[in-house]
Motif scaffolding. Sequence first.
Motif, PDB file in Angstrom:
ATOM      1  N   VAL A 150       0.833  -1.210   0.000  1.00  0.00           N
ATOM      2  CA  VAL A 150       0.000   0.000   0.000  1.00  0.00           C
ATOM      3  C   VAL A 150       0.865   1.257   0.000  1.00  0.00           C
ATOM      4  CG1 VAL A 150      -1.726   1.298   1.294  1.00  0.00           C
ATOM      5  CG2 VAL A 150      -1.906  -1.182   1.115  1.00  0.00           C
ATOM      6  N   SER A 151       1.890   1.291   0.852  1.00  0.00           N
ATOM      7  CA  SER A 151       2.685   2.517   0.969  1.00  0.00           C
ATOM      8  C   SER A 151       3.444   2.823  -0.311  1.00  0.00           C
ATOM      9  CB  SER A 151       3.656   2.398   2.150  1.00  0.00           C
ATOM     10  OG  SER A 151       4.594   1.356   1.924  1.00  0.00           O
ATOM     11  N   ALA A 154       0.972   3.816  -3.094  1.00  0.00           N
ATOM     12  CA  ALA A 154       0.512   5.177  -2.843  1.00  0.00           C
ATOM     13  C   ALA A 154       1.585   6.194  -3.208  1.00  0.00           C
ATOM     14  CB  ALA A 154       0.114   5.327  -1.374  1.00  0.00           C
ATOM     15  N   LEU A 157       1.740   6.413  -7.068  1.00  0.00           N
ATOM     16  CA  LEU A 157       0.569   7.098  -7.609  1.00  0.00           C
ATOM     17  C   LEU A 157       0.613   8.590  -7.293  1.00  0.00           C
ATOM     18  CD1 LEU A 157      -2.387   4.631  -6.980  1.00  0.00           C
ATOM     19  CD2 LEU A 157      -1.460   5.357  -9.169  1.00  0.00           C
ATOM     20  N   GLY A 158       1.087   8.928  -6.106  1.00  0.00           N
ATOM     21  CA  GLY A 158       1.215  10.341  -5.763  1.00  0.00           C
ATOM     22  C   GLY A 158       2.195  11.052  -6.677  1.00  0.00           C
ATOM     23  N   CYS A 330      -1.074  -1.310 -10.296  1.00  0.00           N
ATOM     24  CA  CYS A 330      -2.340  -1.444  -9.574  1.00  0.00           C
ATOM     25  C   CYS A 330      -2.883  -2.870  -9.664  1.00  0.00           C
ATOM     26  CB  CYS A 330      -3.361  -0.459 -10.124  1.00  0.00           C
ATOM     27  SG  CYS A 330      -3.004   1.272  -9.726  1.00  0.00           S
ATOM     28  N   GLY A 363      -6.604  -0.562   0.643  1.00  0.00           N
ATOM     29  CA  GLY A 363      -5.348  -0.293  -0.047  1.00  0.00           C
ATOM     30  C   GLY A 363      -5.506   0.682  -1.193  1.00  0.00           C
ATOM     31  N   ALA A 366      -6.355   4.287   0.018  1.00  0.00           N
ATOM     32  CA  ALA A 366      -5.194   5.073   0.430  1.00  0.00           C
ATOM     33  C   ALA A 366      -4.395   5.556  -0.776  1.00  0.00           C
ATOM     34  CB  ALA A 366      -4.304   4.226   1.344  1.00  0.00           C
ATOM     35  N   ALA A 367      -4.244   4.685  -1.774  1.00  0.00           N
ATOM     36  CA  ALA A 367      -3.498   5.059  -2.975  1.00  0.00           C
ATOM     37  C   ALA A 367      -4.231   6.155  -3.758  1.00  0.00           C
ATOM     38  CB  ALA A 367      -3.287   3.835  -3.857  1.00  0.00           C
ATOM     39  N   ALA A 368      -5.555   6.067  -3.801  1.00  0.00           N
ATOM     40  CA  ALA A 368      -6.331   7.072  -4.534  1.00  0.00           C
ATOM     41  C   ALA A 368      -6.204   8.444  -3.875  1.00  0.00           C
ATOM     42  CB  ALA A 368      -7.794   6.652  -4.607  1.00  0.00           C
ATOM     43  N   THR A 370      -3.661   9.537  -2.148  1.00  0.00           N
ATOM     44  CA  THR A 370      -2.320  10.040  -2.444  1.00  0.00           C
ATOM     45  C   THR A 370      -2.224  10.545  -3.876  1.00  0.00           C
ATOM     46  OG1 THR A 370      -1.510   8.323  -0.956  1.00  0.00           O
ATOM     47  CG2 THR A 370       0.124   9.500  -2.240  1.00  0.00           C
ATOM     48  N   PHE A 371      -2.851   9.849  -4.803  1.00  0.00           N
ATOM     49  CA  PHE A 371      -2.864  10.301  -6.201  1.00  0.00           C
ATOM     50  C   PHE A 371      -3.547  11.663  -6.319  1.00  0.00           C
ATOM     51  CE2 PHE A 371      -5.211  10.609 -10.239  1.00  0.00           C
ATOM     52  CZ  PHE A 371      -4.144  10.582 -11.123  1.00  0.00           C
TER      53      PHE A 371
END
Length: 382
Positions: A150-151, A154, A157-158, A330, A363, A366-368, A370-371
């Motif tokens: 996840v980290s 993220a 994606l960020g 992803c 998961g 959290a990634a979304a 950060t994006f």
Amino acid sequence: MNDEPTRRQLNRWRRYLADERAEGAVYRELARKRTGEEREILLGIAEAESRHEEYWRARLGDEVGLPRKAGLNTRLMAWMARRFGSVFVLALLQSAESRNHYLSDKDATEQMAADEAIHAEIVRGLAARGRAKMSGDFRAAIFGANDGLVSNLALLLGMFGAGAGQATMLTAGIAGLLSGALSMAAGEYVSVTSQKELLEASTPDPNASTAVPKLDVDRNELELVYRARGMDPESAGRKARHVFAELSRLKEIKDATDGLDADPELAGGLGSAAEGDITEDAEVAETAEDGGSGMSAAVSSFLCFGVGALVPVIPLILGLVGLPAIVLSCVLVGVVLLVTGALVGLLSGMSPWKRALRQLAIGFGAAAVTFALGSLFDVAAA
């Protein structure tokens, strides 16, 4: 009540018969790989499943037909029991026994419905034993891999949302892998080591029992020991009086001998009268909470976080750039999140699909986020 069962009833009874037969085989297979009390418990459940099997066979009579296959879940448990015989099978059985179809089926007896409810609790207890025996290394492995997935996804994606290039994203992904793995290992080492140190601090001094025979019975300070460990005053006083009564009995025997020096075993008995009561609870707690060594948990956490964090970086390592790299990252992360979520679901005796989807949603959520934050700080457009 109709004398002749309907075709739907017959089909349902045949399914029950097949499931009971298969579940009994699963319990016997698990018992074959165990010894002592657990073996006896599993064989006891298998015997109950055989009684249920005979009930449905008698209800079917001449309509029993050819042997049918059990349900998919039961066949999966049988397959796992033959090859693994682990806590995963017990967790699956716990979930299966909790789905007590006999509660709503008028063709089943109340005793059978009660049996299944009790079986669920028995299996829950056996599964809890297995979970307790699993060291902290396994916990660190599962959650370390999930955190890495996840980290780092993220992070990528960020950076993608911020307009970073392929080389920058790859560098950040590797840096995130190493820094996160080291941080997880350090945190796990401190966590497990601190836990063990706290348990050791709470363990009674084994030499304390030698002072018990010298205590003033009238002052009864032993009562304070039990009260400090959570007993109410009445129970603590009763337990302390019992210990002192036992000490008095041993002292009378001592006085009838040539003295303690002539009988070292008796001298030890004076101290042991209260030793078990003073130390037993803390020793049980220490055994139950023992989570392996700090170093092994740290190494496990480092490796598993690293493997998890590597997954989203793989497309970049293969040379993909832009949107195709992010999409593949992803997909890969999603697959692994589903697997780890299902694994946790199995261990907890819950639906693996529900836990897998929850893990996936958390998961990707959290990634979304950060994006979205990366897109707000689009460095490429700045």
